[in-house]
Design a protein around this motif. Sequence first.
Motif, mmCIF file in Angstrom:
data_model
loop_
_atom_site.group_PDB
_atom_site.id
_atom_site.type_symbol
_atom_site.label_atom_id
_atom_site.label_comp_id
_atom_site.label_asym_id
_atom_site.label_seq_id
_atom_site.Cartn_x
_atom_site.Cartn_y
_atom_site.Cartn_z
ATOM 1 N N ALA A 94 38.150 45.875 48.981
ATOM 2 C CA ALA A 94 38.355 44.902 50.056
ATOM 3 C C ALA A 94 37.145 43.980 50.195
ATOM 4 O O ALA A 94 37.301 42.770 50.407
ATOM 5 N N MET A 95 35.953 44.544 50.055
ATOM 6 C CA MET A 95 34.748 43.722 50.138
ATOM 7 C C MET A 95 34.700 42.709 48.999
ATOM 8 O O MET A 95 34.353 41.546 49.207
ATOM 9 N N ARG A 96 35.071 43.139 47.799
ATOM 10 C CA ARG A 96 35.079 42.219 46.661
ATOM 11 C C ARG A 96 36.126 41.132 46.840
ATOM 12 O O ARG A 96 35.904 39.977 46.503
ATOM 13 N N GLU A 97 37.269 41.492 47.371
ATOM 14 C CA GLU A 97 38.302 40.490 47.617
ATOM 15 C C GLU A 97 37.819 39.466 48.647
ATOM 16 O O GLU A 97 38.062 38.269 48.502
ATOM 17 N N ASP A 98 37.109 39.923 49.676
ATOM 18 C CA ASP A 98 36.543 39.007 50.668
ATOM 19 C C ASP A 98 35.520 38.067 50.027
ATOM 20 O O ASP A 98 35.417 36.904 50.399
ATOM 21 N N MET A 99 34.768 38.581 49.066
ATOM 22 C CA MET A 99 33.730 37.782 48.420
ATOM 23 C C MET A 99 34.285 36.799 47.396
ATOM 24 O O MET A 99 33.850 35.646 47.341
ATOM 25 N N PHE A 100 35.239 37.268 46.587
ATOM 26 C CA PHE A 100 35.667 36.497 45.415
ATOM 27 C C PHE A 100 37.154 36.164 45.374
ATOM 28 O O PHE A 100 37.621 35.606 44.393
ATOM 29 N N GLY A 101 37.908 36.511 46.399
ATOM 30 C CA GLY A 101 39.341 36.242 46.397
ATOM 31 C C GLY A 101 40.130 37.353 45.717
ATOM 32 O O GLY A 101 39.565 38.270 45.128
ATOM 33 N N LYS A 102 41.450 37.252 45.793
ATOM 34 C CA LYS A 102 42.299 38.351 45.325
ATOM 35 C C LYS A 102 42.295 38.551 43.815
ATOM 36 O O LYS A 102 42.759 39.573 43.334
ATOM 37 N N TRP A 103 41.748 37.601 43.065
ATOM 38 C CA TRP A 103 41.707 37.729 41.600
ATOM 39 C C TRP A 103 40.340 38.188 41.107
ATOM 40 O O TRP A 103 40.021 38.060 39.926
ATOM 41 N N TYR A 104 39.498 38.775 41.976
ATOM 42 C CA TYR A 104 38.142 39.203 41.600
ATOM 43 C C TYR A 104 38.134 40.113 40.378
ATOM 44 O O TYR A 104 37.178 40.135 39.614
ATOM 45 N N TRP A 105 39.181 40.866 40.172
ATOM 46 C CA TRP A 105 39.273 41.879 39.119
ATOM 47 C C TRP A 105 39.755 41.318 37.781
ATOM 48 O O TRP A 105 39.726 42.002 36.760
ATOM 49 N N ALA A 106 40.191 40.068 37.775
ATOM 50 C CA ALA A 106 40.915 39.489 36.651
ATOM 51 C C ALA A 106 40.005 38.881 35.582
ATOM 52 O O ALA A 106 38.804 38.735 35.769
ATOM 53 N N ASP A 107 40.642 38.504 34.466
ATOM 54 C CA ASP A 107 39.979 37.707 33.443
ATOM 55 C C ASP A 107 40.804 36.443 33.211
ATOM 56 O O ASP A 107 41.809 36.216 33.901
ATOM 57 N N GLU A 108 40.382 35.623 32.270
ATOM 58 C CA GLU A 108 41.058 34.348 32.029
ATOM 59 C C GLU A 108 42.517 34.526 31.597
ATOM 60 O O GLU A 108 43.363 33.682 31.908
ATOM 61 N N TYR A 109 42.833 35.627 30.927
ATOM 62 C CA TYR A 109 44.210 35.845 30.494
ATOM 63 C C TYR A 109 45.118 36.203 31.674
ATOM 64 O O TYR A 109 46.276 35.808 31.709
ATOM 65 N N ASP A 110 44.589 36.934 32.642
ATOM 66 C CA ASP A 110 45.372 37.236 33.848
ATOM 67 C C ASP A 110 45.726 35.944 34.588
ATOM 68 O O ASP A 110 46.862 35.758 35.010
ATOM 69 N N LEU A 111 44.741 35.069 34.741
ATOM 70 C CA LEU A 111 44.983 33.805 35.443
ATOM 71 C C LEU A 111 45.972 32.936 34.670
ATOM 72 O O LEU A 111 46.869 32.331 35.255
#
Length: 149
Positions: A94-111
């Motif tokens: 949740a802290m990471r999502e607050d910092m970087f948005g819901k795609w914090y875990w992703a890479d360029e292929y996910d996007l």
Amino acid sequence: MSSKECRAVPKKVPEKRKAPSPKTRGSISKTEYNRMIEIFGCRCVMCGDPRIEAHHVRFRSQGGRGKWRNLAPLCYRCHQAVHQNRALAERLMAMREDMFGKWYWADEYDLYENGLIKEPLKENFENFMKGEENEEMVRHCAGKEIGGW
């Protein structure tokens, strides 16, 4: 007009870029590890121990990638605790999502696969992620993410 001149030229259909394997996408490069250290420090973000490991905030088993936004420096003890305590893991996510948005875990292929960028290029990825970032929260939390536990 000859028949040669009337033939339609077939359009080249762009290929969809194939993503690397999940194992490759979850691995942590030296560059990503060093960026994690630069942003979050070289101590465990939970207890301050300098003997750290890189933890995938969104677990690899859940599709988390080896990008620095999805990494947290944790000591062995805290790393084990996060994997054994779902509430602790969810708080960190949740802290990471607050910092970087819901795609914090992703890479360029996910996007790319989700239609958020036109091509799976690192530059497109970084531009998108910068737009999602909460700069004030990153400045405030970086280096002292969840200390005090």
